[in-house]
Design an enzyme around this catalytic site. Structure first.
Site, PDB file in Angstrom:
ATOM      1  CD  GLU A  85      33.639  13.809  36.644  1.00  0.00           C
ATOM      2  OE1 GLU A  85      33.228  12.658  37.088  1.00  0.00           O
ATOM      3  OE2 GLU A  85      34.135  14.893  37.226  1.00  0.00           O
ATOM      4  CE  LYS A 279      33.216  11.275  41.215  1.00  0.00           C
ATOM      5  NZ  LYS A 279      33.530  12.040  39.857  1.00  0.00           N
ATOM      6  CG  ASP A 295      35.011  -6.520  38.502  1.00  0.00           C
ATOM      7  OD1 ASP A 295      34.509  -5.613  38.915  1.00  0.00           O
ATOM      8  OD2 ASP A 295      34.742  -7.634  39.122  1.00  0.00           O
ATOM      9  CG  HIS A 392      33.435  20.424  35.897  1.00  0.00           C
ATOM     10  ND1 HIS A 392      33.882  19.044  35.803  1.00  0.00           N
ATOM     11  CD2 HIS A 392      32.114  20.348  35.986  1.00  0.00           C
ATOM     12  CE1 HIS A 392      32.721  18.311  35.947  1.00  0.00           C
ATOM     13  NE2 HIS A 392      31.819  19.082  35.952  1.00  0.00           N
TER      14      HIS A 392
HETATM   15  C1  MEV Z   1      35.199  15.323  40.337  1.00  0.00           C
HETATM   16  O1  MEV Z   1      34.916  14.433  39.774  1.00  0.00           O
HETATM   17  C2  MEV Z   1      36.323  14.919  41.228  1.00  0.00           C
HETATM   18  C3  MEV Z   1      37.003  16.102  42.228  1.00  0.00           C
HETATM   19  O2  MEV Z   1      35.839  16.584  43.081  1.00  0.00           O
HETATM   20  C4  MEV Z   1      38.237  15.607  42.894  1.00  0.00           C
HETATM   21  C5  MEV Z   1      38.726  16.182  44.112  1.00  0.00           C
HETATM   22  O3  MEV Z   1      37.855  17.217  44.668  1.00  0.00           O
HETATM   23  O4  MEV Z   1      39.812  16.035  44.608  1.00  0.00           O
HETATM   24  C6  MEV Z   1      37.366  17.327  41.690  1.00  0.00           C
END
Ligand code: MEV
Length: 438
Positions: A85, A279, A295, A392
């Protein structure tokens, strides 16, 4: 139509490649070329990778990067990360730099306990089983002495074996619930070997236990396996600083602290947001876990169960402002190893561990917790200020240009151009077409 294949694993690598290319791809020649393109030029190195798993055709690359400037307990680290990513490493590096001048990260290990269980069925007198278990316990320990000898010499081994009665949840269901200390090893093989021996000993001893009825003697082992839920194998990482240091402008600093805490509160109370929030944490955690040959599936499973331990899925990170101090921390279960498995086999993993100064498993847990906290700080900071897309999409720009077939010169020109313009798929396409038409 394709038909099932017999004895696939016994075929040579070339035969496997031919078979898959011819049966499942439109252009077998081109498919074979792609697979071969990823082979390592060193045949010994390729063989090493071929033998990690079954039916290997080629290697699957992920970028291996470094996020520098992590000050952890007064020591500087450059953290290796393997991830696809675009913005993750940039975000980690940015967070590391931010906290570098604000005291860095402080960490602590809250526990290192691993868990394994023998699940079995016993339909009989509960008191009789309890008495049997008291006699059984030393025999269980003895039956695995050859497996535990070396681990014990180093201070690890089996910590506890409990009999758990879960027959109120399923008729006749019991467990040997065991806890282990596996030191610098992740310990999966050690734990599973012990458990499978426990299961055998349990069965044998039950057969010979005179106080059992014939039915009771025939207790039935269902399965023996470690648990990836390790709430007592826990690392904590924290950053803190005076609120005024969160931004050069004191009003903005206070506003940022409030917005940040509100975002964490939302992740604590609302599962949809909590999952995405976590995430983002796992972006950092998994990248370091992959780079260090651990792992990530085990960690993922355990982490999300931990996030739901209070009955509702919620945030792994927490933040407060107390007096003038902003504090942000994570508690995360991490069953990791720095010896055994891929850590001794995979040259890049070995290098990643060397870059991290050959950490103990505990030290690696701390580093990984820091990576998760840093990643979350960067994400939430963007979310409550500029929004996530700005950074991003900037990082994604090169991917888009590569996809659009831009030349090196065009890429350089457009990276420069988009320092001052908003990156979207349409704006990049338009700017590239404009250059190409000139
Ligand atoms: C993207 O990979 C992760 C985010 O969505 C985490 C978040 O929203 O805190 C930017």
């Amino acid at each position: 139509m394709n038909t099932p294949v017999e004895g696939f694993s016994k075929r040579s690598k070339a035969e496997k490649i031919n078979w898959i290319a011819e049966h499942y791809t439109k252009d077998p020649k081109a498919s074979k070329a792609i697979l071969e393109q990823y082979w390592n030029t060193n045949p010994k190195m390729q063989k090493l990778h071929d033998e990690f798993i079954e039916n290997t055709l080629t290697n699957y690359y992920l970028p291996f990067a470094i996020a520098p400037n992590f000050l952890i307990n007064e020591k500087l680290y450059a953290i290796p990360m393997a991830i696809e990513e675009s913005s993750v490493v940039a975000a980690a590096s940015k967070a590391a730099k931010f906290w570098l001048t604000r005291g860095g990260f402080k960490t602590e290990i809250l526990g290192t306990e691993k868990v394994g269980q023998v699940h079995f069925m016993y339909r009989g007198n509960n008191r009789a089983l309890q008495s049997f278990f008291e006699e059984l316990k030393p025999k269980l320990h003895k039956s695995v002495s050859s497996i535990t000898k070396n681990m014990e010499k180093r201070g690890g081994g089996i910590r506890k074996i409990e009999l758990r009665n879960l027959s109120d949840q399923m008729e006749g269901y019991y467990q040997l619930h065991c806890t282990f200390e596996t030191l610098d090893a992740m310990g999966a093989n050690f734990i599973n070997s012990c458990l499978e021996q426990f299961a055998k000993t349990l069965k044998e001893q039950a057969q010979q236990y005179d106080a059992f009825s014939e039915d009771e003697k025939n207790l039935e082992v269902v399965m023996s396996i470690l648990s990836n839920y390790v709430p007592n194998c826990l690392a904590r990482a924290e950053v803190s600083c005076p609120v005024s240091q969160l931004d050069a402008d004191p009003t903005l600093a206070k506003e940022f602290a409030n917005k940040f805490i509100r975002a964490i509160t939302i992740a604590n109370l609302e599962p949809h947001r909590a999952v995405t929030h976590n995430k983002g944490i796992m972006n950092g955690v998994d990248a370091v876990i992959l780079a260090t040959g651990n792992d990530f599936r085990a960690v993922e499973a355990g982490v999300h169960a931990y996030a739901a331990k209070d009955g509702r899925y919620s945030s792994l990170t927490h933040a407060t402002v107390e007096g003038d101090t902003f504090k942000f921390w994570i508690e995360i279960p991490l069953a990791l190893g720095t010896v055994g498995g891929l850590t001794t086999l995979h040259p890049l993993v070995k290098l990643a561990l060397e870059i991290l100064q050959n950490p103990s498993a505990k030290a690696l847990m701390e580093i990984v917790a820091v990576a998760g906290l840093a990643q979350n700080f960067a994400a939430v900071r963007s979310l409550v200020t500029t929004g996530i897309q700005k950074g991003h999409m900037k990082m994604h720009l090169l991917n888009m240009l590569n996809q659009m077939g831009a030349t090196e010169v065009e890429k350089q020109q457009l990276v420069e151009h988009f320092k001052h313009h908003v990156v979207t798929n349409a704006s990049v396409k338009e700017a590239l077409e404009k250059i190409q038409s000139q």
